[in-house]
Design a protein around this motif. Sequence first.
Motif, PDB file in Angstrom:
ATOM      1  N   PRO A  20       0.806  -1.220   0.000  1.00 48.87           N
ATOM      2  CA  PRO A  20       0.000   0.000   0.000  1.00 48.87           C
ATOM      3  C   PRO A  20       0.837   1.267   0.000  1.00 48.87           C
ATOM      4  CG  PRO A  20       0.226  -0.787   2.230  1.00 48.87           C
ATOM      5  CD  PRO A  20       1.021  -1.729   1.334  1.00 48.87           C
ATOM      6  N   PHE A  21       2.075   1.168  -0.410  1.00 53.24           N
ATOM      7  CA  PHE A  21       2.935   2.342  -0.417  1.00 53.24           C
ATOM      8  C   PHE A  21       3.156   2.828  -1.835  1.00 53.24           C
ATOM      9  CE2 PHE A  21       4.076  -0.439   3.126  1.00 53.24           C
ATOM     10  CZ  PHE A  21       3.700   0.387   4.174  1.00 53.24           C
ATOM     11  N   CYS A  22       3.907   3.924  -1.956  1.00 57.06           N
ATOM     12  CA  CYS A  22       4.116   4.497  -3.279  1.00 57.06           C
ATOM     13  C   CYS A  22       5.465   4.071  -3.838  1.00 57.06           C
ATOM     14  CB  CYS A  22       4.030   6.022  -3.204  1.00 57.06           C
ATOM     15  SG  CYS A  22       5.419   6.767  -2.332  1.00 57.06           S
ATOM     16  N   SER A  23       6.284   3.518  -2.990  1.00 57.75           N
ATOM     17  CA  SER A  23       7.617   3.133  -3.453  1.00 57.75           C
ATOM     18  C   SER A  23       8.259   2.209  -2.430  1.00 57.75           C
ATOM     19  CB  SER A  23       8.489   4.380  -3.633  1.00 57.75           C
ATOM     20  OG  SER A  23       8.648   5.033  -2.384  1.00 57.75           O
ATOM     21  N   THR A  24       9.331   1.579  -2.833  1.00 57.61           N
ATOM     22  CA  THR A  24      10.034   0.692  -1.904  1.00 57.61           C
ATOM     23  C   THR A  24      10.625   1.502  -0.757  1.00 57.61           C
ATOM     24  OG1 THR A  24      11.956   0.882  -3.327  1.00 57.61           O
ATOM     25  CG2 THR A  24      10.581  -1.055  -3.608  1.00 57.61           C
ATOM     26  N   ARG A  25      10.953   2.754  -1.053  1.00 61.56           N
ATOM     27  CA  ARG A  25      11.539   3.615  -0.028  1.00 61.56           C
ATOM     28  C   ARG A  25      10.557   3.786   1.125  1.00 61.56           C
ATOM     29  NH1 ARG A  25      15.380   7.880   0.320  1.00 61.56           N
ATOM     30  NH2 ARG A  25      16.057   7.370  -1.780  1.00 61.56           N
ATOM     31  N   CYS A  26       9.290   4.067   0.785  1.00 60.77           N
ATOM     32  CA  CYS A  26       8.287   4.249   1.823  1.00 60.77           C
ATOM     33  C   CYS A  26       7.996   2.924   2.516  1.00 60.77           C
ATOM     34  CB  CYS A  26       7.012   4.829   1.222  1.00 60.77           C
ATOM     35  SG  CYS A  26       7.141   6.605   0.934  1.00 60.77           S
ATOM     36  N   ARG A  27       8.023   1.857   1.761  1.00 60.72           N
ATOM     37  CA  ARG A  27       7.776   0.557   2.366  1.00 60.72           C
ATOM     38  C   ARG A  27       8.859   0.248   3.393  1.00 60.72           C
ATOM     39  NH1 ARG A  27       8.469  -4.447  -1.372  1.00 60.72           N
ATOM     40  NH2 ARG A  27      10.598  -3.979  -0.803  1.00 60.72           N
ATOM     41  N   ASP A  28      10.107   0.501   3.020  1.00 60.75           N
ATOM     42  CA  ASP A  28      11.208   0.263   3.953  1.00 60.75           C
ATOM     43  C   ASP A  28      11.096   1.188   5.155  1.00 60.75           C
ATOM     44  OD1 ASP A  28      12.131  -1.612   2.267  1.00 60.75           O
ATOM     45  OD2 ASP A  28      13.731  -0.395   1.401  1.00 60.75           O
ATOM     46  N   ARG A  29      10.669   2.412   4.879  1.00 58.97           N
ATOM     47  CA  ARG A  29      10.570   3.388   5.959  1.00 58.97           C
ATOM     48  C   ARG A  29       9.519   2.933   6.978  1.00 58.97           C
ATOM     49  NH1 ARG A  29       9.841   9.721   4.612  1.00 58.97           N
ATOM     50  NH2 ARG A  29       9.071  10.265   6.662  1.00 58.97           N
ATOM     51  N   ASP A  30       8.420   2.414   6.456  1.00 58.46           N
ATOM     52  CA  ASP A  30       7.363   1.924   7.341  1.00 58.46           C
ATOM     53  C   ASP A  30       7.890   0.763   8.172  1.00 58.46           C
ATOM     54  OD1 ASP A  30       4.359   1.857   7.996  1.00 58.46           O
ATOM     55  OD2 ASP A  30       4.836  -0.215   7.502  1.00 58.46           O
ATOM     56  N   LEU A  31       8.643  -0.094   7.531  1.00 57.64           N
ATOM     57  CA  LEU A  31       9.195  -1.249   8.239  1.00 57.64           C
ATOM     58  C   LEU A  31      10.154  -0.792   9.329  1.00 57.64           C
ATOM     59  CD1 LEU A  31       9.473  -4.322   8.438  1.00 57.64           C
ATOM     60  CD2 LEU A  31      11.342  -4.165   6.809  1.00 57.64           C
ATOM     61  N   MET A  32      10.993   0.187   8.987  1.00 57.02           N
ATOM     62  CA  MET A  32      11.948   0.699   9.962  1.00 57.02           C
ATOM     63  C   MET A  32      11.222   1.332  11.135  1.00 57.02           C
ATOM     64  SD  MET A  32      14.904  -0.150   9.078  1.00 57.02           S
ATOM     65  CE  MET A  32      15.850   0.885  10.199  1.00 57.02           C
ATOM     66  N   GLN A  33      10.170   2.073  10.827  1.00 63.03           N
ATOM     67  CA  GLN A  33       9.393   2.706  11.899  1.00 63.03           C
ATOM     68  C   GLN A  33       8.828   1.639  12.810  1.00 63.03           C
ATOM     69  OE1 GLN A  33       6.323   5.316  10.592  1.00 63.03           O
ATOM     70  NE2 GLN A  33       7.713   6.971  10.076  1.00 63.03           N
ATOM     71  N   TRP A  34       8.320   0.605  12.197  1.00 63.85           N
ATOM     72  CA  TRP A  34       7.705  -0.468  12.972  1.00 63.85           C
ATOM     73  C   TRP A  34       8.745  -1.117  13.877  1.00 63.85           C
ATOM     74  CZ3 TRP A  34       7.993  -5.810  13.541  1.00 63.85           C
ATOM     75  CH2 TRP A  34       6.871  -6.398  14.110  1.00 63.85           C
ATOM     76  N   LEU A  35       9.916  -1.367  13.316  1.00 66.33           N
ATOM     77  CA  LEU A  35      10.967  -1.993  14.113  1.00 66.33           C
ATOM     78  C   LEU A  35      11.445  -1.055  15.218  1.00 66.33           C
ATOM     79  CD1 LEU A  35      13.048  -3.684  11.290  1.00 66.33           C
ATOM     80  CD2 LEU A  35      11.624  -4.802  12.988  1.00 66.33           C
ATOM     81  N   GLU A  36      11.622   0.220  14.856  1.00 68.74           N
ATOM     82  CA  GLU A  36      12.107   1.182  15.849  1.00 68.74           C
ATOM     83  C   GLU A  36      11.101   1.324  16.975  1.00 68.74           C
ATOM     84  OE1 GLU A  36      13.081   4.758  13.922  1.00 68.74           O
ATOM     85  OE2 GLU A  36      14.816   3.918  12.890  1.00 68.74           O
TER      86      GLU A  36
END
Length: 54
Positions: A20-36
Amino acid sequence: MTTTRKCPICRKPRVAEHTPFCSTRCRDRDLMQWLEDGYALPGPAAPTDEFEQD
Ligand SMILES: [Zn+2]
């Protein structure tokens, strides 16, 4: 009622390829946020009493 789904990270229209993101960058960012968030949670205090039985 048609709602245009947007990237939850940057609010740009999402791309089907990266939904549901616009790019892999946002997808990774969401994942990082989740992990953080997971690591940042203080969590319950460790029951150190178990190691101090008297
Ligand atoms: Zn995005």
